[in-house]
Design an enzyme around this catalytic site. Sequence first.
Site, mmCIF file in Angstrom:
data_model
loop_
_atom_site.group_PDB
_atom_site.id
_atom_site.type_symbol
_atom_site.label_atom_id
_atom_site.label_comp_id
_atom_site.label_asym_id
_atom_site.label_seq_id
_atom_site.Cartn_x
_atom_site.Cartn_y
_atom_site.Cartn_z
ATOM 1 N N HIS A 90 0.819 -1.228 0.000
ATOM 2 C CA HIS A 90 0.000 0.000 0.000
ATOM 3 C C HIS A 90 0.846 1.270 0.000
ATOM 4 C CE1 HIS A 90 -4.012 -1.892 0.927
ATOM 5 N NE2 HIS A 90 -3.169 -2.907 1.029
ATOM 6 N N ASP A 119 3.371 9.585 -0.602
ATOM 7 C CA ASP A 119 2.212 8.792 -0.190
ATOM 8 C C ASP A 119 1.987 7.692 -1.213
ATOM 9 O OD1 ASP A 119 -0.136 8.042 1.147
ATOM 10 O OD2 ASP A 119 -0.764 10.128 1.445
HETATM 11 P P1 ADP Z 1 -3.145 6.586 5.004
HETATM 12 O O1 ADP Z 1 -3.501 5.244 4.489
HETATM 13 O O2 ADP Z 1 -1.696 6.898 4.943
HETATM 14 O O3 ADP Z 1 -3.716 6.879 6.334
HETATM 15 P P2 ADP Z 1 -5.105 7.579 3.061
HETATM 16 O O4 ADP Z 1 -5.445 8.965 2.686
HETATM 17 O O5 ADP Z 1 -4.894 6.655 1.915
HETATM 18 O O6 ADP Z 1 -3.824 7.655 4.005
HETATM 19 O O7 ADP Z 1 -6.244 6.953 3.936
HETATM 20 C C1 ADP Z 1 -6.670 7.538 5.130
HETATM 21 C C2 ADP Z 1 -8.029 6.978 5.507
HETATM 22 O O8 ADP Z 1 -8.270 7.247 6.885
HETATM 23 C C3 ADP Z 1 -9.133 7.595 4.705
HETATM 24 O O9 ADP Z 1 -10.094 6.617 4.368
HETATM 25 C C4 ADP Z 1 -9.715 8.631 5.672
HETATM 26 O O10 ADP Z 1 -11.094 8.865 5.472
HETATM 27 C C5 ADP Z 1 -9.469 7.997 7.018
HETATM 28 N N1 ADP Z 1 -9.278 9.049 8.037
HETATM 29 C C6 ADP Z 1 -8.378 10.054 8.009
HETATM 30 N N2 ADP Z 1 -8.530 10.866 9.071
HETATM 31 C C7 ADP Z 1 -9.539 10.377 9.781
HETATM 32 C C8 ADP Z 1 -10.174 10.770 11.005
HETATM 33 N N3 ADP Z 1 -9.798 11.838 11.717
HETATM 34 N N4 ADP Z 1 -11.186 10.003 11.446
HETATM 35 C C9 ADP Z 1 -11.571 8.912 10.761
HETATM 36 N N5 ADP Z 1 -11.016 8.497 9.613
HETATM 37 C C10 ADP Z 1 -9.999 9.207 9.134
HETATM 38 C C1 G6P Z 2 -1.225 3.157 6.022
HETATM 39 C C2 G6P Z 2 -0.625 1.773 5.914
HETATM 40 C C3 G6P Z 2 -1.573 0.739 6.500
HETATM 41 C C4 G6P Z 2 -1.986 1.120 7.914
HETATM 42 C C5 G6P Z 2 -2.519 2.561 7.947
HETATM 43 C C6 G6P Z 2 -2.834 3.021 9.363
HETATM 44 O O1 G6P Z 2 -2.353 3.188 5.234
HETATM 45 O O2 G6P Z 2 -0.352 1.490 4.559
HETATM 46 O O3 G6P Z 2 -0.975 -0.549 6.525
HETATM 47 O O4 G6P Z 2 -2.965 0.243 8.407
HETATM 48 O O5 G6P Z 2 -1.569 3.441 7.372
HETATM 49 O O6 G6P Z 2 -1.705 2.873 10.185
HETATM 50 P P1 G6P Z 2 -1.688 1.902 11.446
HETATM 51 O O7 G6P Z 2 -0.245 1.856 11.850
HETATM 52 O O8 G6P Z 2 -2.568 2.551 12.451
HETATM 53 O O9 G6P Z 2 -2.218 0.573 11.033
#
Ligand code: ADP
Ligand code: G6P
Length: 460
Positions: A162, A370
């Site tokens: 990912h 990202d």
């Molecule tokens: P990452 O996987 O690095 O966190 P992404 O943008 O691909 O970044 O995905 C983040 C996900 O987490 C999205 O589906 C978003 O809606 C969710 N998210 C981000 N901030 C919040 C929050 N404060 N509360 C709930 N969900 C969140």
């Molecule tokens: C990114 C990573 C995921 C991970 C997520 C949240 O999307 O690719 O593997 O689950 O961040 O991070 P966390 O450490 O809370 O699982």
Amino acid sequence: MDRRSSQRVVVVANRLPVHRAGSSGRWQSSAGGLVTALEPVVKAGNAAWVGWAGTAGTGLRPFTHEQMRIRPVSLSRDEVEKYYNGFSNRTLWPLFHDAIRSPEFRQEWWEPYVEVNRRFAAAAVAAAREGDLVWVHDYHLLLAPLMIREERPDLRIGFFLHIPFPPEELFAWLPWRQAMLEGLLGADVVGFQTYAGAQNFSRAARAFTDAEGTDTLLEFGGREVRVGSFPISIDFDWFDKRAAMEETEQEAAGFREKMGSERRLILSVDRLDYTKGIDNRLRAYEELLKRGRISVDDAVFMQIAVPSREPVAEYAEMRTRIEQLVGRINGEFGMPGRVAVHYFRRNFTREDLVAYYRAADVMFVTPLRDGMNLVAKEYVATRTDLSGVLILSEFAGAARELRRALLVNPRDQEGMISTLETALTMDRQEARHRMAVLRTVVRRHDVHEWAGTYLEALRG
Ligand code: ADP
Ligand code: G6P
């Protein structure tokens, strides 16, 4: 019965889609791109999900949650510290994100990483019936594909990363690079978010293992391994429908009214992570205020941040820095009833996030690096009336597809400032045109298409 219709998928990922919420003990959705993307796929496909529930300890039994067959894997406190906080989040995460923070290489983290990968592999093997597809996810489990194959050569095994796969010169830093690559080469299909990631992997595999072949097809240990890019996505229809609901409209209008309906709302939503470029964007907004290009009467910035990986020192430091920056901007520019930056550091429900997306005039997404960035796609999916402007970092995987966003280099401060100003002043027609194109892309390439394409490749 057709073999395929009885064929089930076993998803193996460090994080389960749910975790226990605080002292209430209720199951709550986990944040992060991996969970957002996989959850609808697992629900629709009656798949099993092997993963960790987010706290140290043993004893969780298999259970079913909203049509998902959950198979918990336990981690001890020491393993959480060394495998998760240590090797996964202080070695691999920074290294794979352009070494934005210095990765640490410690043998005492590596050994638990191997051990925990073995446990996940065993749990996957136990969950898989003959002929099932096993689909391993992300950087926590790079060794698991080979471990599964050693036990069950009959299974088709997929792996999807990912996050970005770094260029060979950076990957070469890893003292355990050969073992990592051989672990991945245990899969039949190794998938990445972008073509560059796939290429970086194939090059590293040819350089540091006996693998031979092209960027898309490698031969290793007498087997073929397919390598490809499969850009992940979201459940477009869910976000689109939720955004159009009366309840959402009302919630969004309520937010706008509280903040001052005449003010333009700039929104950012992230896990609180140093890869997200949160400070860069706050500084761009501050600079526009400082130069008098905007005032707090015209615009307001809202940063929604979900706490993440708090025991890791780099995350705690970044949080302090961001909170100081928010305080500084509000101290300097806020007025009675006119906060310059609203900062929320907590988890929101997906429904609430949709209402915030609906309320926002400008979505400011500026990661330094990202894998994909699903927040950008979620915003697009909620803009049912074609209004709104997306600013997107060139260094997010999503920028490969979302070409009609305002693309920006987050390290170019002048570029960030002028792009934010352009977004705030863009004429309606141009914004509508751009959003229409963006929506077509995300609608067409939704998460079901992603999973379908990947699983078809895995079936061979
Ligand atoms: P990452 O996987 O690095 O966190 P992404 O943008 O691909 O970044 O995905 C983040 C996900 O987490 C999205 O589906 C978003 O809606 C969710 N998210 C981000 N901030 C919040 C929050 N404060 N509360 C709930 N969900 C969140
Ligand atoms: C990114 C990573 C995921 C991970 C997520 C949240 O999307 O690719 O593997 O689950 O961040 O991070 P966390 O450490 O809370 O699982």
